[in-house]
Design a protein around this motif. Structure first.
Motif, PDB file in Angstrom:
ATOM      1  N   PHE A  68      -7.296  -4.683 -10.346  1.00  0.00           N
ATOM      2  CA  PHE A  68      -6.498  -5.911 -10.375  1.00  0.00           C
ATOM      3  C   PHE A  68      -5.035  -5.648 -10.731  1.00  0.00           C
ATOM      4  CE2 PHE A  68     -10.844  -7.277 -10.781  1.00  0.00           C
ATOM      5  CZ  PHE A  68     -10.892  -8.395  -9.948  1.00  0.00           C
ATOM      6  N   GLY A  69      -4.640  -4.383 -10.689  1.00  0.00           N
ATOM      7  CA  GLY A  69      -3.260  -4.035 -11.004  1.00  0.00           C
ATOM      8  C   GLY A  69      -2.426  -3.737  -9.779  1.00  0.00           C
ATOM      9  N   GLU A  70      -2.982  -3.927  -8.587  1.00  0.00           N
ATOM     10  CA  GLU A  70      -2.247  -3.662  -7.360  1.00  0.00           C
ATOM     11  C   GLU A  70      -1.435  -4.896  -6.949  1.00  0.00           C
ATOM     12  OE1 GLU A  70      -2.419  -0.631  -7.386  1.00  0.00           O
ATOM     13  OE2 GLU A  70      -3.777   0.140  -5.852  1.00  0.00           O
ATOM     14  N   GLU A  71      -0.681  -4.772  -5.857  1.00  0.00           N
ATOM     15  CA  GLU A  71       0.092  -5.894  -5.356  1.00  0.00           C
ATOM     16  C   GLU A  71      -0.828  -7.068  -5.025  1.00  0.00           C
ATOM     17  OE1 GLU A  71       2.522  -2.223  -4.729  1.00  0.00           O
ATOM     18  OE2 GLU A  71       0.410  -2.761  -4.553  1.00  0.00           O
ATOM     19  N   ASP A  72      -0.280  -8.283  -5.099  1.00  0.00           N
ATOM     20  CA  ASP A  72      -1.085  -9.488  -4.870  1.00  0.00           C
ATOM     21  C   ASP A  72      -1.815  -9.441  -3.537  1.00  0.00           C
ATOM     22  OD1 ASP A  72      -0.164 -10.451  -7.270  1.00  0.00           O
ATOM     23  OD2 ASP A  72       1.340 -11.784  -6.377  1.00  0.00           O
ATOM     24  N   CYS A  73      -1.163  -8.919  -2.514  1.00  0.00           N
ATOM     25  CA  CYS A  73      -1.767  -8.919  -1.178  1.00  0.00           C
ATOM     26  C   CYS A  73      -2.910  -7.924  -1.058  1.00  0.00           C
ATOM     27  CB  CYS A  73      -0.708  -8.637  -0.110  1.00  0.00           C
ATOM     28  SG  CYS A  73       0.097  -7.031  -0.266  1.00  0.00           S
ATOM     29  N   LEU A  74      -3.076  -7.061  -2.033  1.00  0.00           N
ATOM     30  CA  LEU A  74      -4.202  -6.126  -2.053  1.00  0.00           C
ATOM     31  C   LEU A  74      -5.296  -6.573  -3.026  1.00  0.00           C
ATOM     32  CD1 LEU A  74      -2.415  -2.648  -1.996  1.00  0.00           C
ATOM     33  CD2 LEU A  74      -3.467  -3.854  -0.080  1.00  0.00           C
ATOM     34  N   LYS A  75      -4.892  -7.047  -4.192  1.00  0.00           N
ATOM     35  CA  LYS A  75      -5.898  -7.369  -5.214  1.00  0.00           C
ATOM     36  C   LYS A  75      -6.561  -8.725  -4.987  1.00  0.00           C
ATOM     37  CE  LYS A  75      -2.700  -9.376  -8.610  1.00  0.00           C
ATOM     38  NZ  LYS A  75      -2.111  -9.228  -9.952  1.00  0.00           N
ATOM     39  N   GLY A  76      -5.827  -9.681  -4.392  1.00  0.00           N
ATOM     40  CA  GLY A  76      -6.406 -10.998  -4.152  1.00  0.00           C
ATOM     41  C   GLY A  76      -7.081 -11.548  -5.394  1.00  0.00           C
ATOM     42  N   HIS A  77      -8.231 -12.203  -5.200  1.00  0.00           N
ATOM     43  CA  HIS A  77      -8.978 -12.765  -6.326  1.00  0.00           C
ATOM     44  C   HIS A  77     -10.056 -11.816  -6.844  1.00  0.00           C
ATOM     45  CE1 HIS A  77      -7.096 -16.665  -6.021  1.00  0.00           C
ATOM     46  NE2 HIS A  77      -7.376 -16.726  -4.731  1.00  0.00           N
ATOM     47  N   ASN A  78     -10.504 -10.898  -5.984  1.00  0.00           N
ATOM     48  CA  ASN A  78     -11.656 -10.062  -6.346  1.00  0.00           C
ATOM     49  C   ASN A  78     -11.313  -8.593  -6.551  1.00  0.00           C
ATOM     50  OD1 ASN A  78     -13.407 -12.290  -6.127  1.00  0.00           O
ATOM     51  ND2 ASN A  78     -13.536 -12.011  -3.912  1.00  0.00           N
ATOM     52  N   LEU A 252      14.557   3.004   5.051  1.00  0.00           N
ATOM     53  CA  LEU A 252      13.528   2.060   5.483  1.00  0.00           C
ATOM     54  C   LEU A 252      14.129   0.957   6.351  1.00  0.00           C
ATOM     55  CD1 LEU A 252      11.479   1.764   2.179  1.00  0.00           C
ATOM     56  CD2 LEU A 252      10.734   2.857   4.295  1.00  0.00           C
ATOM     57  N   ALA A 253      15.271   0.424   5.935  1.00  0.00           N
ATOM     58  CA  ALA A 253      15.892  -0.661   6.681  1.00  0.00           C
ATOM     59  C   ALA A 253      16.441  -0.185   8.025  1.00  0.00           C
ATOM     60  CB  ALA A 253      17.013  -1.290   5.850  1.00  0.00           C
ATOM     61  N   GLU A 254      17.033   1.004   8.052  1.00  0.00           N
ATOM     62  CA  GLU A 254      17.735   1.468   9.241  1.00  0.00           C
ATOM     63  C   GLU A 254      16.848   2.230  10.214  1.00  0.00           C
ATOM     64  OE1 GLU A 254      20.905   3.788   7.621  1.00  0.00           O
ATOM     65  OE2 GLU A 254      21.785   2.075   6.521  1.00  0.00           O
ATOM     66  N   GLU A 255      15.854   2.945   9.696  1.00  0.00           N
ATOM     67  CA  GLU A 255      15.077   3.842  10.551  1.00  0.00           C
ATOM     68  C   GLU A 255      13.620   3.420  10.723  1.00  0.00           C
ATOM     69  OE1 GLU A 255      16.428   6.317  12.195  1.00  0.00           O
ATOM     70  OE2 GLU A 255      18.402   6.049  11.277  1.00  0.00           O
ATOM     71  N   VAL A 256      13.132   2.540   9.884  1.00  0.00           N
ATOM     72  CA  VAL A 256      11.739   2.092  10.005  1.00  0.00           C
ATOM     73  C   VAL A 256      11.719   0.635  10.446  1.00  0.00           C
ATOM     74  CG1 VAL A 256       9.516   1.830   8.828  1.00  0.00           C
ATOM     75  CG2 VAL A 256      10.983   3.786   8.301  1.00  0.00           C
ATOM     76  N   SER A 257      12.010  -0.293   9.533  1.00  0.00           N
ATOM     77  CA  SER A 257      12.030  -1.706   9.898  1.00  0.00           C
ATOM     78  C   SER A 257      12.598  -2.518   8.743  1.00  0.00           C
ATOM     79  CB  SER A 257      10.613  -2.205  10.210  1.00  0.00           C
ATOM     80  OG  SER A 257      10.584  -3.612  10.316  1.00  0.00           O
ATOM     81  N   GLU A 258      13.452  -3.473   9.063  1.00  0.00           N
ATOM     82  CA  GLU A 258      13.950  -4.373   8.029  1.00  0.00           C
ATOM     83  C   GLU A 258      12.831  -5.248   7.475  1.00  0.00           C
ATOM     84  OE1 GLU A 258      17.185  -6.500   9.789  1.00  0.00           O
ATOM     85  OE2 GLU A 258      18.641  -4.925   9.309  1.00  0.00           O
ATOM     86  N   LYS A 259      11.719  -5.320   8.184  1.00  0.00           N
ATOM     87  CA  LYS A 259      10.580  -6.109   7.738  1.00  0.00           C
ATOM     88  C   LYS A 259       9.572  -5.273   6.947  1.00  0.00           C
ATOM     89  CE  LYS A 259      10.952  -9.390  11.575  1.00  0.00           C
ATOM     90  NZ  LYS A 259      11.526 -10.454  10.732  1.00  0.00           N
ATOM     91  N   THR A 260       9.951  -4.041   6.603  1.00  0.00           N
ATOM     92  CA  THR A 260       9.074  -3.220   5.778  1.00  0.00           C
ATOM     93  C   THR A 260       8.828  -3.913   4.439  1.00  0.00           C
ATOM     94  OG1 THR A 260       9.961  -1.193   6.769  1.00  0.00           O
ATOM     95  CG2 THR A 260       8.751  -0.966   4.701  1.00  0.00           C
ATOM     96  N   PHE A 261       7.570  -4.011   4.056  1.00  0.00           N
ATOM     97  CA  PHE A 261       7.188  -4.592   2.769  1.00  0.00           C
ATOM     98  C   PHE A 261       7.393  -3.507   1.705  1.00  0.00           C
ATOM     99  CE2 PHE A 261       4.608  -7.935   0.642  1.00  0.00           C
ATOM    100  CZ  PHE A 261       4.371  -7.308  -0.557  1.00  0.00           C
ATOM    101  N   VAL A 262       8.323  -3.757   0.766  1.00  0.00           N
ATOM    102  CA  VAL A 262       8.672  -2.749  -0.231  1.00  0.00           C
ATOM    103  C   VAL A 262       8.466  -3.294  -1.638  1.00  0.00           C
ATOM    104  CG1 VAL A 262      10.428  -1.132  -1.049  1.00  0.00           C
ATOM    105  CG2 VAL A 262      10.443  -1.864   1.344  1.00  0.00           C
ATOM    106  N   ASP A 263       7.635  -2.610  -2.408  1.00  0.00           N
ATOM    107  CA  ASP A 263       7.462  -2.901  -3.823  1.00  0.00           C
ATOM    108  C   ASP A 263       8.449  -2.034  -4.591  1.00  0.00           C
ATOM    109  OD1 ASP A 263       6.702  -3.328  -6.428  1.00  0.00           O
ATOM    110  OD2 ASP A 263       4.595  -2.814  -6.142  1.00  0.00           O
ATOM    111  N   VAL A 264       9.517  -2.666  -5.105  1.00  0.00           N
ATOM    112  CA  VAL A 264      10.498  -1.947  -5.919  1.00  0.00           C
ATOM    113  C   VAL A 264      10.002  -2.010  -7.361  1.00  0.00           C
ATOM    114  CG1 VAL A 264      12.918  -1.749  -6.577  1.00  0.00           C
ATOM    115  CG2 VAL A 264      12.314  -2.653  -4.308  1.00  0.00           C
ATOM    116  N   MET A 265       9.512  -0.886  -7.863  1.00  0.00           N
ATOM    117  CA  MET A 265       8.786  -0.878  -9.134  1.00  0.00           C
ATOM    118  C   MET A 265       9.703  -0.535 -10.313  1.00  0.00           C
ATOM    119  SD  MET A 265       5.140   0.805  -7.989  1.00  0.00           S
ATOM    120  CE  MET A 265       5.832   2.396  -7.544  1.00  0.00           C
TER     121      MET A 265
END
Length: 315
Positions: A68-78, A252-265
């Motif tokens: 339950f310590g991962e990003e919301d989109c991975l941990k969800g409710h379960n 990431l923005a210039e060579e991969v995608s501006e829509k890359t989901f990035v967790d800045v920790m």
């Protein structure tokens, strides 16, 4: 700038059996002259030799549980169905899990046993199967996925790695891994060599990121906000290394995608050798709020649109 997802996204449930088997066979053969990660040690792990990962051709699992310590989109409710592999193909001197990654605390596990773990996690309601530090155990894990799918597993597969990969090996994972989650540690080769013992890190991680994105595209979420596929990048901001972080985010923005989901920790704390050895004094403190905000501001200026931010760990 690049953006978007692949025109078609295959997954392990649709991969042809003969293709799956060929990938498994190829990966097992690589243990004999190991090139599974960017170190490319070339040792015969089937003969008991060990490479930088300090393990032969036996897979070791430290623990597995709904996380339950991962990003919301991975941990969800379960929770995210996390399987922690012992050892690591990187040697970060600040590792918070050094007992597992450096000191090999874990139990040997066959592909069939790992498959059973995955099925148990699915039965508990986990939203995905999350392999942590998987690279040096790739043959075991791909075979485990095949066994689990044949037994009914129907969850996204997450490849939770340090980014020190080889694109040639990542190609063998195409259609098997649904979500790539590299923790991109450095934009500076000198820092990578000093603090993670990973030579030529930048060229390896950039090539790997391109290949990951080619396979799975930008992160996709279902109607409930859970990740179903795509690329999720983590970057741990390090003290005195704001410029390194900026280089990662610009790439990431210039060579991969501006829509890359990035967790800045923001949760860096000096652990292991970084806590006590004077040689690593530069990273012997937590980051400051000013360092973190400078990195976040740069990410926005670079055009990254999907930032996951958590300032709760800032002092």
């Amino acid at each position: 700038m690049k953006s978007g997802s692949p025109a078609t996204t295959a997954n392990a449930r649709s991969l042809r059996p003969e293709t799956f088997d060929a990938r498994i066979d190829d990966l097992w053969e690589r243990y004999e002259e190991c090139d599974l990660c960017a170190y490319d040690c070339g040792v015969d792990r089937t003969a008991g030799d060990v490479g930088t990962c300090q393990v032969d051709d036996t897979a070791y699992v430290s623990t597995y549980f709904p996380h339950f310590g991962e990003e919301d989109c991975l941990k969800g409710h379960n929770g995210s169905g996390t399987i922690f592999l012992a050892n690591c193909n990187m040697k970060c001197v600040f590792c918070q899990n050094f007992e597992t990654s450096h000191e090999a605390k874990g139990d040997p596990a066959t592909p069939a046993e790992i498959a059973e773990m995955a099925l148990e996690l699915e039965a508990k309601g986990c939203h995905n199967i999350n392999f942590v530090s998987p690279t040096h155990h790739s043959p075991h894990l791909v075979e485990a996925v095949r066994i689990a799918i044949e037994a009914g597993l129907d969850l996204p597969i997450v490849w939770n790695c340090g980014g020190y990969e080889r694109p040639e090996i990542l190609e063998r994972l195409e259609g098997i891994v649904d979500i790539y989650m590299p923790d991109v540690k450095w934009g500076n080769d000198a820092a990578a060599a000093r603090y993670s013992k990973a030579p030529n890190y930048w060229s390896n991680v950039t090539d790997s990121l391109r290949e990951m994105h080619r396979q799975v595209g930008d992160l996709r979420l279902d109607d409930t906000g859970l990740a179903t596929g795509g690329l999720l990048v983590r970057h741990l901001v390090m003290p005195n290394h704001v410029e390194s972080a900026k280089r990662v985010l610009s790439f990431l923005a210039e060579e991969v995608s501006e829509k890359t989901f990035v967790d800045v920790m923001a949760q860096y704390r000096p652990h292991y050798k970084a806590k006590s050895e004077p040689f690593y004094e530069e990273i012997s403190r937590p980051i400051t709020a000013a360092e973190y905000e400078a990195v976040v501001d740069h990410a926005r200026e670079a055009g990254l649109e999907r930032l996951y931010l958590d300032r709760s760990m800032l002092l």
